[in-house]
Scaffold this active site. Structure first.
Site, PDB file in Angstrom:
ATOM      1  N   LYS A 168       0.835  -1.210   0.000  1.00 42.18           N
ATOM      2  CA  LYS A 168       0.000   0.000   0.000  1.00 42.18           C
ATOM      3  C   LYS A 168       0.868   1.258   0.000  1.00 42.18           C
ATOM      4  CE  LYS A 168      -3.737  -2.506   2.288  1.00 42.18           C
ATOM      5  NZ  LYS A 168      -4.386  -2.860   3.572  1.00 42.18           N
ATOM      6  N   GLN A 173      -4.596  -0.936   9.906  1.00 42.80           N
ATOM      7  CA  GLN A 173      -4.394  -2.280   9.362  1.00 42.80           C
ATOM      8  C   GLN A 173      -4.872  -3.332  10.375  1.00 42.80           C
ATOM      9  OE1 GLN A 173      -3.236  -3.057   6.197  1.00 42.80           O
ATOM     10  NE2 GLN A 173      -3.767  -5.164   6.727  1.00 42.80           N
ATOM     11  N   ASP A 186     -10.835   2.897   4.198  1.00 38.93           N
ATOM     12  CA  ASP A 186     -11.127   1.463   4.123  1.00 38.93           C
ATOM     13  C   ASP A 186     -12.629   1.206   4.025  1.00 38.93           C
ATOM     14  OD1 ASP A 186      -9.158  -0.424   3.856  1.00 38.93           O
ATOM     15  OD2 ASP A 186      -8.611  -0.438   5.981  1.00 38.93           O
TER      16      ASP A 186
END
Ligand code: NDP
Length: 301
Positions: A50, A94, A117
Site C-alpha cells: 500500500k 491495518q 477502508d
C-alpha cells in the site's frame, strides 16, 4: 474448458494510472496514514504494498508503527491526532490489531470522511442504503474487476462464501446493488457444494486453502477467489500446481507459495473465467485504496 484469466495486476495498474491526473489536479498531494500494530507478517507485506503504491502515485504516506503491547487508548490517541491533521486525507488501521485492543472502537474512532477502508459503521450504513461514501476496498475492487472484464452481474445468480464485515458481507451488498440474486454462505451452511453449484458468479472469501473444488463449481461459472493462504508442504504444491515449474521454483526459494480458497485445477477446468492467486483480487484492493484516498482528498477541497 480452460478458464479465462481475470488479471487483477493489469486492472489495478490501469486504475492507478487513471488516478494520476486527478492527483495532479489537487493543490497538494493527498495524504494517507497507515497504522500498523504488532508484527504480523501478512500485515507487514500488505502495508508495504500500500505504501509503495501510494508513493508511485505521488501521494504523501505516513506509516505509524505501534508496538504489539499497545492499549486501546494508545490507538485512539493516534487516530484522534490523525483526524485533526489537515494534510492527512485518509486513515487506514491495518487489521488485525493485537487481541487486547478493541478493534471496533478503533474503527469507530476514524473520522468517517477520512475512512478510506470504508469500515466505519456510518460508511457501512451508506453502503446499505445506497448513499455515496467510500466502499470497502476488496469488494469494490472485485466489482471493478468484473466491470473491466465485461462480466454481467444483473439478473445473475451469485454465491458468496464468507460473511466477514470486510469482504463477504459488503461484497454481497454490492452484488445486490448491481441486481444479482445473492446467496451468502458460511461455516454453518449445510450442503455447501450444492449451494455453490447454483452460482453463475462464485466468490470465495474464506481463508481455507483450496476448500472449494470441482464439487462446488458450476461449469461455465465465473470464479473470484479472494483467499490468500500459504502452502508450506512440497507435496501440496505438486498436487495443486502439477507441472508448474515456476511455482515449484518459488516454493524452493521461499519455502512457501500462495494458494486461494479455490482448487486452481478445478477453476481452470470448469470456470469460464477465474482470478489467479496471487495477482487476482489483491492488486485491486490496493488500487481501490488509492482511489478512496484520492476521492477523500477531492471531497475536502
Ligand atoms: P474471516 O476469517 O473474517 O471470514 C471467513 C469467512 O469464511 C467466515 O464468514 C466463515 O464463516 C467462513 N468459513 C470458514 N470456514 C468455512 C467453511 N468450511 N465453509 C464455509 N464457510 C467457511 O476472513 P476474511 O473475510 O477477512 O478473509 C477471507 C480470506 O480473504 C482470507 O484468506 C484473507 O487473507 C483474504 N483476503 C484477501 C484480500 C485481498 O485483497 N486479496 C483482502 C482481505 C482478505 P463463519 O462466519 O461462520 O465463521
Amino acid at each position: 474448458m480452460s478458464a479465462k484469466l481475470l488479471d487483477g495486476a493489469s486492472a489495478g495498474a490501469a486504475i492507478r494510472a487513471e488516478l494520476q491526473s486527478r492527483v495532479r489536479a489537487l493543490p497538494r498531494p493527498p495524504g494517507l496514514a497507515v497504522i500498523l500494530a504488532g508484527d504480523n507478517a501478512g500485515s507487514e507485506s500488505y502495508v508495504r504494498a500500500k505504501i509503495k503504491a501510494a508513493g508511485e502515485l505521488g501521494l504523501l504516506s505516513e506509516l505509524i508503527r505501534l508496538p504489539a503491547k499497545l492499549t486501546t487508548p494508545d490507538v485512539l490517541a493516534h487516530i484522534a491526532d490523525l483526524n485533526h491533521r489537515p494534510e492527512i486525507d485518509g486513515i487506514l488501521v491495518q487489521l488485525p490489531l493485537p487481541p487486547q485492543v478493541d478493534a471496533a472502537a478503533a474503527l469507530l474512532a476514524v473520522d468517517p470522511a477520512k475512512d478510506v477502508d470504508g469500515f466505519h459503521p456510518l460508511n457501512l450504513g451508506n453502503l446499505v442504503s445506497h448513499r455515496p461514501g467510500p466502499l470497502p476496498c476488496t469488494p469494490a475492487g472485485i466489482m471493478e474487476l468484473l466491470r473491466r472484464n465485461e462480466i454481467a452481474v444483473e439478473g445473475r445468480e451469485a454465491v458468496v462464501v464468507g460473511r466477514s464485515d470486510i469482504v463477504g458481507k459488503p461484497l454481497a451488498l454490492l452484488l445486490l446493488r448491481a441486481h444479482a440474486t445473492v446467496t451468502i454462505c458460511h461455516s454453518r451452511t449445510p450442503n455447501l457444494p450444492e449451494v455453490c453449484r447454483r452460482a453463475e458468479l462464485l466468490f470465495a472469501a474464506i481463508g481455507r486453502p483450496a476448500l472449494l473444488d470441482e464439487r462446488h463449481i458450476r461449469p461455465g461459472a465465473v470464479v473470484v477467489d479472494v483467499g490468500v493462504n500459504a502452502l508450506t508442504r512440497r507435496e501440496d504444491v505438486e498436487r495443486y500446481f502439477p507441472g508448474d515449474a515456476k511455482r515449484l521454483a518459488e516454493f524452493e526459494r521461499r519455502g512457501r507459495t500462495l494458494i486461494g480458497d479455490v482448487d486452481p485445477r478445478a477453476a481452470a477446468a470448469l470456470a469460464s473465467a477465474a482470478t489467479p492467486v496471487p495477482g487476482g483480487v489483491g492488486p485491486l484492493t490496493v488500487a481501490m485504496l488509492m482511489a478512496n484516498t484520492v476521492a477523500a482528498a477531492e471531497r475536502r477541497f
